[in-house]
Design a protein around this motif. Structure first.
Motif, PDB file in Angstrom:
ATOM      1  N   ALA A   1      42.574  37.355  45.115  1.00  2.00           N
ATOM      2  CA  ALA A   1      41.466  36.406  45.173  1.00  2.00           C
ATOM      3  C   ALA A   1      41.910  34.998  44.774  1.00  2.00           C
ATOM      4  O   ALA A   1      41.394  34.010  45.296  1.00  2.00           O
ATOM      5  CB  ALA A   1      40.320  36.879  44.288  1.00  2.00           C
TER       6      ALA A   1
ATOM      7  N   TRP B   1      31.887  42.052  49.670  1.00  2.17           N
ATOM      8  CA  TRP B   1      31.852  42.312  48.224  1.00  2.17           C
ATOM      9  C   TRP B   1      30.465  42.791  47.790  1.00  2.17           C
ATOM     10  O   TRP B   1      30.335  43.551  46.841  1.00  2.17           O
ATOM     11  CB  TRP B   1      32.246  41.059  47.449  1.00  2.17           C
ATOM     12  CG  TRP B   1      33.730  40.954  47.206  1.00  2.17           C
ATOM     13  CD1 TRP B   1      34.612  41.987  47.080  1.00  2.17           C
ATOM     14  CD2 TRP B   1      34.497  39.760  47.048  1.00  2.17           C
ATOM     15  NE1 TRP B   1      35.887  41.509  46.859  1.00  2.17           N
ATOM     16  CE2 TRP B   1      35.832  40.139  46.842  1.00  2.17           C
ATOM     17  CE3 TRP B   1      34.175  38.399  47.074  1.00  2.17           C
ATOM     18  CZ2 TRP B   1      36.858  39.222  46.630  1.00  2.17           C
ATOM     19  CZ3 TRP B   1      35.194  37.483  46.874  1.00  2.17           C
ATOM     20  CH2 TRP B   1      36.523  37.883  46.655  1.00  2.17           C
TER      21      TRP B   1
ATOM     22  N   ALA C   1      39.396  41.825  49.253  1.00  2.00           N
ATOM     23  CA  ALA C   1      40.205  40.645  48.937  1.00  2.00           C
ATOM     24  C   ALA C   1      41.450  40.577  49.818  1.00  2.00           C
ATOM     25  O   ALA C   1      41.810  39.501  50.321  1.00  2.00           O
ATOM     26  CB  ALA C   1      40.596  40.666  47.460  1.00  2.00           C
TER      27      ALA C   1
ATOM     28  N   PRO D   1      38.402  33.500  41.354  1.00  2.00           N
ATOM     29  CA  PRO D   1      38.578  34.277  40.133  1.00  2.00           C
ATOM     30  C   PRO D   1      39.396  33.552  39.076  1.00  2.00           C
ATOM     31  O   PRO D   1      39.457  33.997  37.941  1.00  2.00           O
ATOM     32  CB  PRO D   1      39.301  35.539  40.607  1.00  2.00           C
ATOM     33  CG  PRO D   1      39.994  35.119  41.847  1.00  2.00           C
ATOM     34  CD  PRO D   1      39.104  34.107  42.495  1.00  2.00           C
TER      35      PRO D   1
ATOM     36  N   LEU E   1      43.164  42.675  42.653  1.00  2.00           N
ATOM     37  CA  LEU E   1      41.951  41.963  43.051  1.00  2.00           C
ATOM     38  C   LEU E   1      42.012  40.515  42.584  1.00  2.00           C
ATOM     39  O   LEU E   1      41.731  39.576  43.346  1.00  2.00           O
ATOM     40  CB  LEU E   1      40.720  42.660  42.455  1.00  2.00           C
ATOM     41  CG  LEU E   1      39.390  41.910  42.590  1.00  2.00           C
ATOM     42  CD1 LEU E   1      39.025  41.705  44.048  1.00  2.00           C
ATOM     43  CD2 LEU E   1      38.284  42.644  41.850  1.00  2.00           C
TER      44      LEU E   1
ATOM     45  N   THR F   1      34.128  38.535  40.171  1.00  2.00           N
ATOM     46  CA  THR F   1      35.323  37.853  40.662  1.00  2.00           C
ATOM     47  C   THR F   1      35.383  36.392  40.227  1.00  2.00           C
ATOM     48  O   THR F   1      36.069  35.584  40.843  1.00  2.00           O
ATOM     49  CB  THR F   1      35.353  37.920  42.201  1.00  2.00           C
ATOM     50  OG1 THR F   1      34.056  37.571  42.711  1.00  2.00           O
ATOM     51  CG2 THR F   1      35.715  39.314  42.673  1.00  2.00           C
TER      52      THR F   1
ATOM     53  N   TRP G   1      30.448  45.151  42.139  1.00  2.00           N
ATOM     54  CA  TRP G   1      30.353  43.696  42.301  1.00  2.00           C
ATOM     55  C   TRP G   1      28.889  43.277  42.422  1.00  2.00           C
ATOM     56  O   TRP G   1      28.448  42.309  41.797  1.00  2.00           O
ATOM     57  CB  TRP G   1      31.114  43.270  43.563  1.00  2.00           C
ATOM     58  CG  TRP G   1      31.298  41.784  43.675  1.00  2.00           C
ATOM     59  CD1 TRP G   1      32.375  41.059  43.296  1.00  2.00           C
ATOM     60  CD2 TRP G   1      30.355  40.839  44.223  1.00  2.00           C
ATOM     61  NE1 TRP G   1      32.181  39.717  43.554  1.00  2.00           N
ATOM     62  CE2 TRP G   1      30.947  39.554  44.118  1.00  2.00           C
ATOM     63  CE3 TRP G   1      29.082  40.945  44.773  1.00  2.00           C
ATOM     64  CZ2 TRP G   1      30.305  38.397  44.552  1.00  2.00           C
ATOM     65  CZ3 TRP G   1      28.433  39.782  45.203  1.00  2.00           C
ATOM     66  CH2 TRP G   1      29.049  38.532  45.091  1.00  2.00           C
TER      67      TRP G   1
END
Length: 501
Positions: free
Chosen positions: A110, A303, A323, A157, A106, A211, A235
């Protein structure tokens, strides 16, 4: 023969990529740990794993070599020591197991998605828009930087890429436009204040979204483990829980800094002129920027699990899955290309060292080290007969301020957080565990305010010369206390309203 030896020695002294003194200290530390008797209640393999882990953390702190090389060192030692398994093949499999972890991918994917911000120029455009809207006073420019940071946080992120790679160049351009330059001794005109705002928005926004920084998924995973899955943030639930205290902290921060480090120039109408001129030079939104904006909106909707809210649980999506979709959209639309992906060293570097740290943390848990440490800490606090609020405050404070010893939030979270939240789960009544866990999650990002080496963003902004070391540390300590207080009071009340306790 002697000359050849001297030449070979000279070559190695010139070629070796590590710092000799820190390397010697790290090696001595490992050997000392291995020579010590195994503590009662811990297996020999568990003690060896702990020695390897702490040595790796020490090597990262001392910056013996790049963090990726230190991660490779850990993998090599773990596999050859066979501390996780008596067979070489199984030990190798254990060392590489974490590289399949969805949370690691992830972060990597990202980071690759955020490439589009830089390549399309959308990040710079957003910053200039906010400056054009709010830039008539230095305080307004500060809030413009804050708003841009907040807007970018869910999608970047890498807090280093966000604060240091996207916003800091904008901040420097604005400061230079007002002739605020460290080389000229005029940094205090607006530059010192704006640099501090640029930096201190970064840890707060990092606490607000899953994130927003690399360590957050790891913190989420540790909280779920410590509570046996009773507290598992998605999230969306992370963003909802952290948004109100985070927004209050972001509103207060420029004002607090305005008192702690006031700019010499308070009125800045030229900033609006500068931003508008730059926006005019950039022209209208390019097709690539439009695709990037559309991709951001798609990621935010997915998300936030809007499809599941509209159509039911069967449409629930995994954040890593989303992602990957975002990256694919950017590639097939030509917004970024495959060479961009291959050349983004920070993403692949993160995959390597983050995977190694997660692997070691997992093995410490499997070998009983986390349980042993947690039990010892629990017994010590329980023997003191402290109330649960004092216990929670002590755990959060110790965890936060030990970041003075770390140059990476991820390394700090990997090294200490699981043990601390496990102790909290043991000592704090179940009905009050949620606010403690949420405070620990927030602290894992807010601790980045403390030093000029606290995270990747800090050396970039500190290195620009606008803020002295003494001011950085003093302001950082005060802001850390202010942020923790905001999250404890405002966050505590908000979490009560949300039904967490």
């Amino acid at each position: 023969m002697a000359d050849r030896f001297r030449n070979l020695l000279h070559h190695f002294l010139q070629a070796i990529p590590f710092k000799i003194l820190p390397a010697a200290v790290t090696t001595a530390f490992l050997l000392t740990m291995l020579a010590l008797p195994v503590p009662s209640g811990l297996s020999a393999n568990g003690w060896t794993m702990l020695a390897i882990f702490l040595t790796t953390i020490l090597a990262i702190i001392l910056k013996v070599m790049p963090i990726g090389v230190m991660a490779l060192m850990a993998i090599v030692i773990v596999t050859f020591s066979r501390v996780t398994s008596p067979t070489a093949a199984r030990a190798m499999a254990d060392a590489l197991a974490s590289f399949a972890h969805p949370l690691i991918w992830l972060i990597v994917i990202a980071v690759l998605v955020s490439l589009g911000l830089r390549k399309t120029g959308l990040g710079r455009r957003l910053g200039l828009i906010f400056i054009a809207m709010l830039g008539r006073r230095t305080l307004g420019i500060g809030y413009g930087l804050v708003l841009c940071e907040l807007l970018l946080a869910p999608f970047t992120p890498s807090n280093t890429a966000r604060g240091g790679g996207i916003l800091h160049p904008i901040m420097k351009s604005i400061a230079n436009a007002f002739d605020s330059d460290p080389a000229k001794g005029t940094e205090k005109r607006v530059g010192t204040y704006l640099a501090l705002v640029n930096y201190h928005a970064n840890p707060i926004s990092s606490a607000m979204f899953l994130t927003a920084t690399a360590a957050n998924p790891l913190a989420l995973d540790y909280v779920a483990r410590a509570t046996g899955g009773a507290i598992h943030l998605t999230w969306t639930s992370w963003a909802v829980a952290m948004f109100v205290p985070g927004a209050v902290a972001l509103l207060l921060m420029p004002l607090v800094l305005y008192v702690l480090s006031p700019p010499e120039l308070k009125s800045t109408p030229d900033a609006v002129v500068y931003a508008r001129a730059e926006l005019e030079r950039m022209g209208p939104l390019s097709p690539r920027e439009m695709v990037m904006l559309g991709t951001f909106f798609l990621l935010l909707v997915l998300w936030a699990n809007i499809p599941a809210l509209l159509f039911g649980p069967a449409f629930t999506l995994d954040p890593t899955q989303v992602a990957f979709l975002g990256l694919f959209v950017l590639l097939v639309t030509g917004t970024i290309d495959w060479n961009d992906v291959l050349s983004e060293k920070s993403a692949w570097d993160t995959l390597f060292w983050f995977g190694a740290l997660v692997m070691m943390a997992d093995q410490l848990n499997k070998l009983g080290v986390v349980g042993w440490f947690s039990e010892g800490m629990r017994n010590g606090i329980a023997a003191a007969g402290l109330s649960w609020p004092i216990t929670a405050a002590i755990l959060v404070a110790i965890f936060t301020f030990t970041h003075y010893a770390f140059a990476s939030a991820t390394a700090h979270v990997s090294a200490m957080m699981l043990a601390f939240v496990t102790v909290g789960a043991m000592l704090i009544p179940p009905e009050f565990q949620a606010p403690f866990m949420l405070m620990m999650v927030a602290a894992s990002a807010l601790m980045m305010t403390l030093t000029h080496y606290a995270t990747g963003t800090s050396p970039i902004i500190f290195g620009s010369g606008y803020v002295t070391l003494g001011r950085w540390w003093g302001v950082g300590f005060v802001m850390c206390l202010v942020n923790l207080l905001v999250f404890a009071l405002v966050g505590g009340a908000w979490w009560k309203l949300l039904g967490y306790w």
